[in-house]
Structure formats: structure tokens, C-alpha cells
Design an enzyme around this catalytic site. Structure first.
Site, PDB file in Angstrom:
ATOM      1  N   GLN A  78       5.819  -0.419   0.759  1.00  0.00           N
ATOM      2  CA  GLN A  78       5.847  -1.652  -0.028  1.00  0.00           C
ATOM      3  C   GLN A  78       4.559  -1.787  -0.832  1.00  0.00           C
ATOM      4  O   GLN A  78       3.638  -2.493  -0.434  1.00  0.00           O
ATOM      5  CB  GLN A  78       6.008  -2.841   0.929  1.00  0.00           C
ATOM      6  CG  GLN A  78       6.186  -4.165   0.282  1.00  0.00           C
ATOM      7  CD  GLN A  78       7.575  -4.370  -0.245  1.00  0.00           C
ATOM      8  OE1 GLN A  78       8.537  -3.887   0.318  1.00  0.00           O
ATOM      9  NE2 GLN A  78       7.690  -5.076  -1.339  1.00  0.00           N
ATOM     10  N   PHE A  79       4.491  -1.108  -1.981  1.00  0.00           N
ATOM     11  CA  PHE A  79       3.262  -1.137  -2.785  1.00  0.00           C
ATOM     12  C   PHE A  79       2.939  -2.530  -3.284  1.00  0.00           C
ATOM     13  O   PHE A  79       1.780  -2.849  -3.553  1.00  0.00           O
ATOM     14  CB  PHE A  79       3.329  -0.137  -3.938  1.00  0.00           C
ATOM     15  CG  PHE A  79       4.139  -0.585  -5.112  1.00  0.00           C
ATOM     16  CD1 PHE A  79       3.522  -1.198  -6.188  1.00  0.00           C
ATOM     17  CD2 PHE A  79       5.516  -0.398  -5.155  1.00  0.00           C
ATOM     18  CE1 PHE A  79       4.260  -1.610  -7.287  1.00  0.00           C
ATOM     19  CE2 PHE A  79       6.257  -0.798  -6.239  1.00  0.00           C
ATOM     20  CZ  PHE A  79       5.633  -1.420  -7.306  1.00  0.00           C
ATOM     21  N   THR A  80       3.935  -3.415  -3.370  1.00  0.00           N
ATOM     22  CA  THR A  80       3.679  -4.752  -3.902  1.00  0.00           C
ATOM     23  C   THR A  80       2.819  -5.606  -2.973  1.00  0.00           C
ATOM     24  O   THR A  80       2.334  -6.659  -3.393  1.00  0.00           O
ATOM     25  CB  THR A  80       4.993  -5.495  -4.222  1.00  0.00           C
ATOM     26  OG1 THR A  80       5.766  -5.629  -3.036  1.00  0.00           O
ATOM     27  CG2 THR A  80       5.788  -4.756  -5.286  1.00  0.00           C
TER      28      THR A  80
END
Length: 146
Positions: A78-80
């Protein structure tokens, strides 16, 4: 590294109509990685997560770990989680690690969880995923390695 942990009664990840991972009782882990994260960060988080006592005992107190309830993990990159919304209206993701750093570290993190005795299901790195879960409690924790 950042992990948003959600205690779940059930959860699944679907990519393009295909289920890539599903669990019943356990944790959904949304895993964010930044540029200077290392295996030491992954080890710390894996050990912390396995040892957390966030399941109720017979007296209703949060006193049992995921291993004590035979829980599993659904791990989703989950890069966000490293999105910055301080300025403007569009998030900046410059703090999120690039794929060549993040993917191997996420895989390493998942292997550490397995090595600590957990069954680990995964999403698909870098894909658009549909994540479904029934949040249990709800219990949601943000855990950071630093």
C-alpha cells in the site's frame, strides 16, 4: 515502514476478478514502505505484529495474540500510506519507495511473518486491488518501525 493493521473476521483481495488471497479470522495488513526502510524495519514490524495482544480473553480483555486464536494474515502492499496531503489537493507520493526497493522488502516482511508461524495470504504488488473485509471490533492500529 508503516503497517495499518485491521483486525478482521474475514477478508479477501481480488485482482481482475480473481481472488489472490483470503482469510477468515486474522489481520489485514496494509504495508507501506519508504526509501530508507531495511530488513531490520521489516523484522521489527513482523515481531511486533505477531506479539500484539489484541484479541479478547475469557474476561473480555485484549490479552490474546493472533497465534492464540489461530489467525492468519492478509498482506497488501500500500504505497499510499506514504502519501502526503499537506499541500494542495493531490497527494504527493515521493516518500513511497520505488518498486525495486518496496517489492522485495514487502516479500521479505511476508516471509518473516511466515517464519514466525503465521499463515500469510497476499495481494498482488503494484496491482489495482479490491480489498474486502469485515473489520472486527473495529480494531485498527497504525504501526511504524521508526
Amino acid at each position: 515502514m508503516r503497517v495499518l493493521l485491521q483486525r478482521a473476521k474475514d477478508a479477501s483481495v481480488t485482482v481482475g476478478g480473481d481472488i489472490t488471497g483470503s482469510i477468515s479470522t486474522g489481520y489485514v495488513l496494509l504495508v507501506g514502505i519508504t526509501h530508507d526502510d531495511t530488513e531490520q524495519d521489516a523484522n521489527y514490524l513482523a515481531n511486533k505484529i505477531v506479539g500484539l495482544r489484541i484479541y479478547e480473553d475469557d474476561e473480555g480483555k485484549l490479552n490474546r495474540s493472533i497465534t492464540e486464536v489461530d489467525g492468519a494474515v492478509l498482506s497488501v502492499s500500500q504505497f499510499t500510506l506514504y502519501g502526503n496531503v499537506q499541500k494542495g489537493r493531490r497527494p504527493s507520493f515521493i516518500e513511497a519507495a520505488k518498486t525495486d526497493v518496496a517489492e522485495p522488502l514487502w516479500e521479505y516482511f511476508n516471509e518473516q511473518l511466515r517464519g514466525l508461524g503465521l499463515h500469510v495470504e497476499i495481494g498482488q504488488f503494484g496491482a489495482m486491488m479490491d480489498v474486502q473485509l469485515t473489520n472486527d471490533g473495529p480494531v485498527t492500529l497504525m504501526i511504524e518501525s521508526r
